[in-house]
Write an enzyme that holds these catalytic residues in place. Structure first.
Site, mmCIF file in Angstrom:
data_model
loop_
_atom_site.group_PDB
_atom_site.id
_atom_site.type_symbol
_atom_site.label_atom_id
_atom_site.label_comp_id
_atom_site.label_asym_id
_atom_site.label_seq_id
_atom_site.Cartn_x
_atom_site.Cartn_y
_atom_site.Cartn_z
ATOM 1 N N TYR A 1 0.824 -1.214 0.000
ATOM 2 C CA TYR A 1 0.000 0.000 0.000
ATOM 3 C C TYR A 1 0.859 1.265 0.000
ATOM 4 O O TYR A 1 0.461 2.280 -0.559
ATOM 5 C CB TYR A 1 -0.897 0.036 1.243
ATOM 6 C CG TYR A 1 -2.265 -0.548 1.041
ATOM 7 C CD1 TYR A 1 -2.432 -1.865 0.648
ATOM 8 C CD2 TYR A 1 -3.402 0.228 1.263
ATOM 9 C CE1 TYR A 1 -3.684 -2.398 0.492
ATOM 10 C CE2 TYR A 1 -4.667 -0.300 1.105
ATOM 11 C CZ TYR A 1 -4.805 -1.607 0.722
ATOM 12 O OH TYR A 1 -6.056 -2.128 0.559
ATOM 13 N N LYS B 1 2.604 -15.288 2.988
ATOM 14 C CA LYS B 1 2.773 -15.988 1.716
ATOM 15 C C LYS B 1 4.270 -16.288 1.604
ATOM 16 O O LYS B 1 4.935 -15.938 0.621
ATOM 17 C CB LYS B 1 2.241 -15.100 0.564
ATOM 18 C CG LYS B 1 2.167 -15.785 -0.780
ATOM 19 C CD LYS B 1 1.098 -16.861 -0.892
ATOM 20 C CE LYS B 1 1.229 -17.644 -2.171
ATOM 21 N NZ LYS B 1 0.363 -18.837 -2.246
ATOM 22 N N ASP C 1 -6.669 -6.480 4.064
ATOM 23 C CA ASP C 1 -7.759 -5.810 3.347
ATOM 24 C C ASP C 1 -8.727 -6.850 2.796
ATOM 25 O O ASP C 1 -9.935 -6.760 2.965
ATOM 26 C CB ASP C 1 -7.180 -4.951 2.207
ATOM 27 C CG ASP C 1 -8.263 -4.268 1.397
ATOM 28 O OD1 ASP C 1 -9.187 -3.704 2.006
ATOM 29 O OD2 ASP C 1 -8.193 -4.304 0.155
ATOM 30 N N ASP D 1 -12.674 -8.324 4.559
ATOM 31 C CA ASP D 1 -13.971 -8.285 3.865
ATOM 32 C C ASP D 1 -14.597 -9.675 3.853
ATOM 33 O O ASP D 1 -15.803 -9.832 4.045
ATOM 34 C CB ASP D 1 -13.809 -7.820 2.401
ATOM 35 C CG ASP D 1 -14.062 -6.324 2.234
ATOM 36 O OD1 ASP D 1 -13.848 -5.570 3.205
ATOM 37 O OD2 ASP D 1 -14.473 -5.903 1.135
HETATM 38 C C1 IPM Z 1 -10.498 -0.597 3.693
HETATM 39 C C2 IPM Z 1 -10.721 -0.006 2.321
HETATM 40 C C3 IPM Z 1 -9.536 0.889 1.998
HETATM 41 C C4 IPM Z 1 -8.303 0.005 1.937
HETATM 42 C C5 IPM Z 1 -9.682 1.729 0.718
HETATM 43 C C6 IPM Z 1 -10.931 2.585 0.754
HETATM 44 C C7 IPM Z 1 -8.470 2.595 0.467
HETATM 45 O O1 IPM Z 1 -10.913 -1.012 1.396
HETATM 46 O O2 IPM Z 1 -10.394 0.172 4.667
HETATM 47 O O3 IPM Z 1 -10.454 -1.818 3.805
HETATM 48 O O4 IPM Z 1 -8.003 -0.592 0.884
HETATM 49 O O5 IPM Z 1 -7.626 -0.102 2.957
HETATM 50 MG MG MG Z 2 -11.040 -2.974 2.227
#
Ligand code: IPM
Ligand code: MG
Length: 356
Positions: free
Chosen positions: A135, A190, A246, A250
């Site tokens: 990132y 990984k 990330d 999710d």
């Molecule tokens: C998160 C989001 C962010 C990330 C984006 C909006 C930059 O997906 O907080 O998980 O990738 O970290």
């Molecule tokens: Mg995210």
């Protein structure tokens, strides 16, 4: 105590308004100051994270954040896109430790796409490193390839990197969190392919020596993605890098039925924190009054616990949310047959009422 309130874009303004309402009825001694961030700040000031907003966030004890982003900004130069606001806040405030709990509320077992027996009672915590990895790694950009499969072709590149202190500090945070819970930590890497994550694995293993009471296991990220849907309850605390975190957070969120229920906390070494729902700005439903404010309300509870030293108030909010769910109220994202469908504001009002 001061809270910077940054609602942002899309449903951000609607859901943050409900969390602010909840904080106000608690009658605690803190000041709240609001500022623009993301696309809203770009429209008003030409930048997604104006200096005044960054200054407010830095001075505050905690930041309550809504969400940023809208498809209409996708064509802007990257530094002007709404997402840069959240990345800039993470970087400038040094918010390296991101806590993303995935809890399956008893009343919402049916809302998950997984079989109820797999997720009933699920309570896992993903700890994502938030200021390093691919990132933020430099260099990055576009150029003409000098080697690889197509020398001379246009190419793009990013840099995955982690330094020892960055891995050590997130590992300490994770072991300490695991110690307060089920004493089991899964470090996701990984290492079979990436140098960065072989190093990650080595450093986490070294830090483990300080925490002999916590069981440590290492898992490759592809396997972790699979195990999360196969047997999610086998996890307790998961620690991983920025990119894998990330993605996996999710996935973990969806196990619980709705990402609309999940709060998150991002902390620096001074326990200053940014608190935001795990979901995004959802421009498709913005302004309709149907978004679920509970993730933001629960983020406010995390804020009271982690940054404002008000654990009782945090408990009260969490209990109120459970009561509201038990009473059968549901926003669209968690609605199922037989439940009472409510909008954003009614859900916030119900939590306020449950707080008595
Ligand atoms: C998160 C989001 C962010 C990330 C984006 C909006 C930059 O997906 O907080 O998980 O990738 O970290
Ligand atoms: Mg995210």
């Amino acid at each position: 105590m001061k809270i910077a309130v940054l609602p942002g874009d899309g449903i951000g303004t609607e859901i943050v308004a409900e969390a602010v309402k909840v904080l106000q009825v608690l009658d605690l001694q803190f000041e709240m100051e609001q500022a623009l961030v993301g696309g809203a700040a770009y429209e008003a000031h030409g930048h997604p994270l104006p200096d005044s907003t960054l200054k407010l966030a830095k001075e505050a004890d905690a930041v309550l954040f809504g969400a940023v982003g809208d498809w209409k900004y996708d064509k802007l130069d990257r530094p002007l896109r709404p997402e840069q606001a959240i990345l800039g806040l993470r970087k400038n405030l040094g918010l390296f430790a991101n806590f993303r709990p995935a809890i399956c509320y008893e009343q919402l077992v049916g809302a998950s796409s997984l079989k109820p027996e797999l997720i009933a009672g699920l309570d896992i915590l993903i700890i994502r490193e938030l200021t390093g990895d691919i990132y933020f790694g430099q260099p990055r950009g576009r150029r003409t390839a000098v080697d690889g499969h197509f020398p001379g072709a246009e190419e793009a590149f990013d840099t995955m990197r982690y330094s020892r202190p960055e891995i050590e500090r997130i590992a300490h945070v994770a072991f300490q969190a695991a110690r307060k819970r089920g004493k089991k930590l899964t470090s996701v890497d990984k290492a079979n392919v990436l140098e960065t994550f072989q190093f990650w694995k080595d450093v986490v293993t070294e830090v483990h020596k300080d925490y002999p009471d916590v069981a440590l296991e290492h898992m490759y990220v592809d396997n972790a993605a699979m195990q999360l849907v196969k047997a999610p309850k086998k996890f307790d605390v998961v620690v991983t890098g920025n990119m894998f975190g990330d993605i996996l957070s999710d996935e973990a969120a969806m196990l619980t039925g709705s990402i609309g229920m999940l709060p998150s906390a991002s902390l620096n070494s001074a326990s200053q924190g940014l608190y935001e729902p795990s979901h995004g700005s959802a421009p498709d439903i913005a302004g309709k009054g149907v978004a679920n404010p509970l993730a933001t309300i629960l983020s406010a509870a995390m804020m009271l616990r982690f940054s404002l030293n008000q654990p009782e108030a945090a408990d009260r909010i969490e209990t109120a949310v459970k009561q509201v769910l038990a009473s059968g109220l549901r926003t669209a994202d968690i609605w199922s047959e037989g439940a009472t469908r409510v909008g954003t504001r009614e859900m916030g009002d119900a939590v306020v009422k449950a707080l008595g």
